[in-house]
Design a protein around this motif. Structure first.
Motif, PDB file in Angstrom:
ATOM      1  N   GLU A  77      62.626  75.335  35.693  1.00 59.03           N
ATOM      2  CA  GLU A  77      61.904  75.007  36.564  1.00 59.03           C
ATOM      3  C   GLU A  77      62.349  74.556  38.020  1.00 59.03           C
ATOM      4  O   GLU A  77      63.158  73.756  38.187  1.00 59.03           O
ATOM      5  CB  GLU A  77      60.575  73.991  35.989  1.00 59.03           C
ATOM      6  N   SER A  78      61.875  75.306  39.062  1.00 52.48           N
ATOM      7  CA  SER A  78      62.447  74.893  40.357  1.00 52.48           C
ATOM      8  C   SER A  78      61.702  75.418  41.241  1.00 52.48           C
ATOM      9  O   SER A  78      61.054  76.681  41.075  1.00 52.48           O
ATOM     10  CB  SER A  78      63.872  75.491  40.518  1.00 52.48           C
ATOM     11  N   GLY A  79      61.374  74.760  42.417  1.00 49.19           N
ATOM     12  CA  GLY A  79      60.589  75.383  43.515  1.00 49.19           C
ATOM     13  C   GLY A  79      59.078  75.509  43.344  1.00 49.19           C
ATOM     14  O   GLY A  79      58.469  76.409  43.797  1.00 49.19           O
ATOM     15  N   GLY A  80      58.481  74.760  42.291  1.00 48.65           N
ATOM     16  CA  GLY A  80      57.294  74.955  42.063  1.00 48.65           C
ATOM     17  C   GLY A  80      56.890  75.855  40.932  1.00 48.65           C
ATOM     18  O   GLY A  80      55.809  76.520  40.550  1.00 48.65           O
ATOM     19  N   LYS A  81      57.975  76.946  40.525  1.00 53.40           N
ATOM     20  CA  LYS A  81      57.861  77.760  39.611  1.00 53.40           C
ATOM     21  C   LYS A  81      58.476  77.623  38.403  1.00 53.40           C
ATOM     22  O   LYS A  81      59.702  77.090  38.188  1.00 53.40           O
ATOM     23  CB  LYS A  81      58.275  79.152  40.112  1.00 53.40           C
ATOM     24  N   LYS A  82      58.173  78.132  37.076  1.00 51.18           N
ATOM     25  CA  LYS A  82      58.777  78.009  35.924  1.00 51.18           C
ATOM     26  C   LYS A  82      58.811  79.256  35.242  1.00 51.18           C
ATOM     27  O   LYS A  82      57.942  79.984  35.138  1.00 51.18           O
ATOM     28  CB  LYS A  82      57.803  76.924  35.180  1.00 51.18           C
ATOM     29  N   VAL A  83      60.270  79.651  34.640  1.00 53.03           N
ATOM     30  CA  VAL A  83      60.493  80.683  33.795  1.00 53.03           C
ATOM     31  C   VAL A  83      60.735  80.189  32.331  1.00 53.03           C
ATOM     32  O   VAL A  83      61.573  79.207  32.128  1.00 53.03           O
ATOM     33  CB  VAL A  83      61.829  81.430  34.516  1.00 53.03           C
ATOM     34  N   TRP A  84      60.224  81.283  31.597  1.00 52.98           N
ATOM     35  CA  TRP A  84      60.685  80.824  30.020  1.00 52.98           C
ATOM     36  C   TRP A  84      61.555  82.302  29.706  1.00 52.98           C
ATOM     37  O   TRP A  84      61.092  83.406  30.003  1.00 52.98           O
ATOM     38  CB  TRP A  84      59.433  80.655  29.013  1.00 52.98           C
ATOM     39  N   PHE A  85      62.812  81.792  28.969  1.00 49.64           N
ATOM     40  CA  PHE A  85      63.766  82.911  28.838  1.00 49.64           C
ATOM     41  C   PHE A  85      63.875  83.023  27.311  1.00 49.64           C
ATOM     42  O   PHE A  85      64.457  82.097  26.520  1.00 49.64           O
ATOM     43  CB  PHE A  85      65.058  82.661  29.381  1.00 49.64           C
ATOM     44  N   GLY A  86      63.255  83.946  26.612  1.00 54.50           N
ATOM     45  CA  GLY A  86      63.214  84.117  25.097  1.00 54.50           C
ATOM     46  C   GLY A  86      64.563  84.342  24.497  1.00 54.50           C
ATOM     47  O   GLY A  86      64.880  84.086  23.110  1.00 54.50           O
ATOM     48  N   GLY A  87      65.524  84.892  25.099  1.00 48.92           N
ATOM     49  CA  GLY A  87      66.917  85.156  24.906  1.00 48.92           C
ATOM     50  C   GLY A  87      66.936  86.277  23.800  1.00 48.92           C
ATOM     51  O   GLY A  87      66.620  87.477  23.896  1.00 48.92           O
ATOM     52  N   ASP A  88      66.807  85.928  22.511  1.00 47.34           N
ATOM     53  CA  ASP A  88      66.975  86.914  21.406  1.00 47.34           C
ATOM     54  C   ASP A  88      66.168  86.111  20.200  1.00 47.34           C
ATOM     55  O   ASP A  88      66.790  85.005  19.791  1.00 47.34           O
ATOM     56  CB  ASP A  88      68.199  87.111  20.929  1.00 47.34           C
ATOM     57  N   THR A  89      64.865  86.581  19.516  1.00 46.19           N
ATOM     58  CA  THR A  89      64.438  86.093  18.712  1.00 46.19           C
ATOM     59  C   THR A  89      63.598  87.030  17.881  1.00 46.19           C
ATOM     60  O   THR A  89      63.148  87.986  18.155  1.00 46.19           O
ATOM     61  CB  THR A  89      63.523  85.010  19.272  1.00 46.19           C
ATOM     62  N   GLY A  90      63.351  86.356  16.599  1.00 43.58           N
ATOM     63  CA  GLY A  90      62.290  87.040  15.604  1.00 43.58           C
ATOM     64  C   GLY A  90      61.143  86.142  15.545  1.00 43.58           C
ATOM     65  O   GLY A  90      60.905  85.285  16.366  1.00 43.58           O
ATOM     66  N   TYR A  91      60.194  86.815  14.880  1.00 41.80           N
ATOM     67  CA  TYR A  91      58.698  86.136  15.149  1.00 41.80           C
ATOM     68  C   TYR A  91      58.195  85.889  13.499  1.00 41.80           C
ATOM     69  O   TYR A  91      57.547  84.797  13.079  1.00 41.80           O
ATOM     70  CB  TYR A  91      57.795  86.772  15.817  1.00 41.80           C
ATOM     71  N   ARG A  92      58.571  86.754  12.668  1.00 43.46           N
ATOM     72  CA  ARG A  92      58.168  86.940  11.350  1.00 43.46           C
ATOM     73  C   ARG A  92      59.354  87.699  10.554  1.00 43.46           C
ATOM     74  O   ARG A  92      60.144  87.973  11.185  1.00 43.46           O
ATOM     75  CB  ARG A  92      56.884  87.998  11.087  1.00 43.46           C
ATOM     76  N   SER A  93      59.065  87.657   9.123  1.00 43.69           N
ATOM     77  CA  SER A  93      60.087  88.288   8.279  1.00 43.69           C
ATOM     78  C   SER A  93      59.257  89.221   7.386  1.00 43.69           C
ATOM     79  O   SER A  93      58.467  88.912   6.480  1.00 43.69           O
ATOM     80  CB  SER A  93      60.868  87.198   7.394  1.00 43.69           C
ATOM     81  N   VAL A  94      59.554  90.243   7.600  1.00 44.03           N
ATOM     82  CA  VAL A  94      58.782  91.459   6.803  1.00 44.03           C
ATOM     83  C   VAL A  94      59.567  92.145   5.852  1.00 44.03           C
ATOM     84  O   VAL A  94      60.809  92.359   5.730  1.00 44.03           O
ATOM     85  CB  VAL A  94      58.254  92.567   8.039  1.00 44.03           C
ATOM     86  N   PRO A  95      59.013  92.229   4.502  1.00 43.33           N
ATOM     87  CA  PRO A  95      59.743  92.548   3.261  1.00 43.33           C
ATOM     88  C   PRO A  95      60.009  94.044   3.148  1.00 43.33           C
ATOM     89  O   PRO A  95      59.405  94.828   4.093  1.00 43.33           O
ATOM     90  CB  PRO A  95      58.630  92.191   2.291  1.00 43.33           C
ATOM     91  N   VAL A  96      60.935  94.258   2.438  1.00 43.82           N
ATOM     92  CA  VAL A  96      61.345  95.865   2.001  1.00 43.82           C
ATOM     93  C   VAL A  96      60.166  96.712   1.972  1.00 43.82           C
ATOM     94  O   VAL A  96      60.270  97.912   2.568  1.00 43.82           O
ATOM     95  CB  VAL A  96      62.460  95.792   1.221  1.00 43.82           C
ATOM     96  N   GLU A  97      59.254  96.350   1.276  1.00 37.09           N
ATOM     97  CA  GLU A  97      58.068  97.289   0.657  1.00 37.09           C
ATOM     98  C   GLU A  97      57.397  97.601   1.834  1.00 37.09           C
ATOM     99  O   GLU A  97      56.238  98.337   1.522  1.00 37.09           O
ATOM    100  CB  GLU A  97      57.380  96.491  -0.408  1.00 37.09           C
ATOM    101  N   SER A  98      57.509  97.045   2.960  1.00 37.71           N
ATOM    102  CA  SER A  98      56.563  97.281   4.207  1.00 37.71           C
ATOM    103  C   SER A  98      57.021  98.637   4.913  1.00 37.71           C
ATOM    104  O   SER A  98      56.356  99.009   5.834  1.00 37.71           O
ATOM    105  CB  SER A  98      56.518  95.957   5.011  1.00 37.71           C
TER     106      SER A  98
END
Length: 404
Positions: A268-289
């Motif tokens: 956050e700087s100059g009145g603006k805010k940034v979110w950097f996700g980088g590298d991420t998962g969200y769920r874990s999906v099984p083989v059978e899917s």
């Protein structure tokens, strides 16, 4: 010397404990992501199922045997590349973001702060210059072309996010730059001869103050110059840098798996805010899917990572999110650590980003999806969530800049 170089040389930095740390989840004090015995880190949520399992390796091998695996074609045309147009001075009234390939973004904040996220400018993302994934789209510029870098933010230590040659080039070109990385990474910087690195744990925050130095006195690591063109630059620049959770893994060798932390970040700087996700998962999906819609009713029960909603509720909203959309196939193997575009749109909503740009695609072949599939699926995912297909969560050409 150019005015851009002068502007960079005139600033010295001070890092301190943040005066505005922001809210922290109630369970943070127990450090659930710290492995027992102080030996590394874990993803502390049911949404993470470790993909390094014999069943997954068997499934990957059988895909190869049956000819089900995809080998993405990288023959041009793929992702368009243009020469970046960086601002020559610190003057800007808007938030401006330039994609430099894969997860690397250069962000110019109002008020003068300049931040580089996950820079990797080498041909290969590998410990070797002769082996490993090679670029199918070249870097749009060199480190020497970037006029000002105040902060470099590193999400984790994988080779497509942390490059030893690139870090040394940045340090040589911009000796006053400050590096921020998750816990356990400072020793890597120190061993590389880089001593201006700060490591943080999830939910920790630091304030950074950049002060214009006295040109007549100079300072260690600075260049003493006299150029009236810097008079328009701010005498002082302030920023707040926050280390935040994400769902991933780390390793640079076969012997240091999960020994350093991974993270997303806020700046956050100059009145603006940034979110950097980088590298991420969200769920874990099984083989059978495999071959099915893993967001259909059959798999609606699968847990998702709660950290992103916590980030949105406690630290959001954000003016801009830099959110990964690629390197997700085969899904059963990659989903715990890499988001696909349907995950990415959920992350976008959870973190309360007003706008977003897609990262983590278009540079190296790391997984099996076709190289131009991520932006196509992103439009489908946005439509499925009732969001506009353009103007909300976009992608751009490598080297292109967008203002927010």
């Amino acid at each position: 010397m150019s005015s851009a170089s002068t502007a960079a040389a005139f600033y010295a930095s001070t890092i301190s404990a943040s005066q505005m740390t922001g809210a922290i989840p109630e369970d943070t004090e127990v450090n659930a992501h710290h492995a027992k015995g102080g030996k590394g880190y874990i993803n502390p949520w049911p949404s993470f199922v470790d993909p390094v399992r014999w069943a997954n390796f068997q499934a990957v091998i059988m895909r190869k045997v049956r000819g089900q695996g995809n080998s993405p074609k990288t023959t041009p045309p793929t992702v368009p590349i243009r020469k970046p147009n960086f601002l020559p001075t610190r003057e800007t009234s808007t938030l401006r973001a330039t994609w430099l390939g894969h997860a690397c973004y250069y962000v110019e904040f109002p008020g003068g702060l300049r931040v580089l996220f996950d820079p990797v400018f080498t041909h290969r993302c590998s410990p070797f210059s002769w082996l490993g994934p090679a670029r199918y789209t070249p870097a749009p510029c060199e480190i020497s072309d970037i006029p000002i870098i105040d902060i470099v933010v590193i999400s984790h230590n994988h080779y497509d996010h942390l490059s030893h040659p690139t870090i040394l080039q940045i340090q040589e070109k911009h000796p006053n730059v400050q590096f921020f990385a998750p816990l356990g990474n400072k020793k890597w910087f120190t061993a590389s001869g880089v001593h201006n690195a700060t490591e943080l744990d999830w939910w920790e925050t630091k304030d950074l103050k950049l002060s214009k130095m006295d040109a007549s006195k100079g300072s260690a690591g600075s260049t003493v110059v006299n150029d009236s063109s810097t008079d328009k630059d701010a005498a002082e620049i302030t920023a707040t840098i926050g280390c935040l959770p994400c769902q991933h893994m780390t390793a640079r060798t076969p012997f240091d798996r999960m020994s350093t932390l991974w993270a997303s970040w806020s700046v956050e700087s100059g009145g603006k805010k940034v979110w950097f996700g980088g590298d991420t998962g969200y769920r874990s999906v099984p083989v059978e899917s495999e071959g099915k819609d893993d967001y259909g009713e059959e798999y609606a029960h699968l847990p998702h990572c709660p950290a992103f909603k916590q980030i949105g509720d406690l630290r959001g909203p954000f003016d801009l999110g830099l959110i990964p959309i690629g390197a997700y196939q085969p899904r059963f193997f990659m989903s715990p650590m890499h988001a696909n575009p349907f995950d990415s749109v959920n992350i976008f909503n959870d973190t309360k980003c007003k706008k977003a740009m897609g990262i983590h695609w278009g540079t190296w072949v790391l997984t099996e999806e076709d190289v131009l599939e991520p932006p196509r699926l992103l439009k489908e995912a946005l439509k499925k969530k009732g969001l506009a297909e353009t103007g909300v969560f976009d992608v751009c050409d490598i080297g292109d800049s967008r203002e927010f």
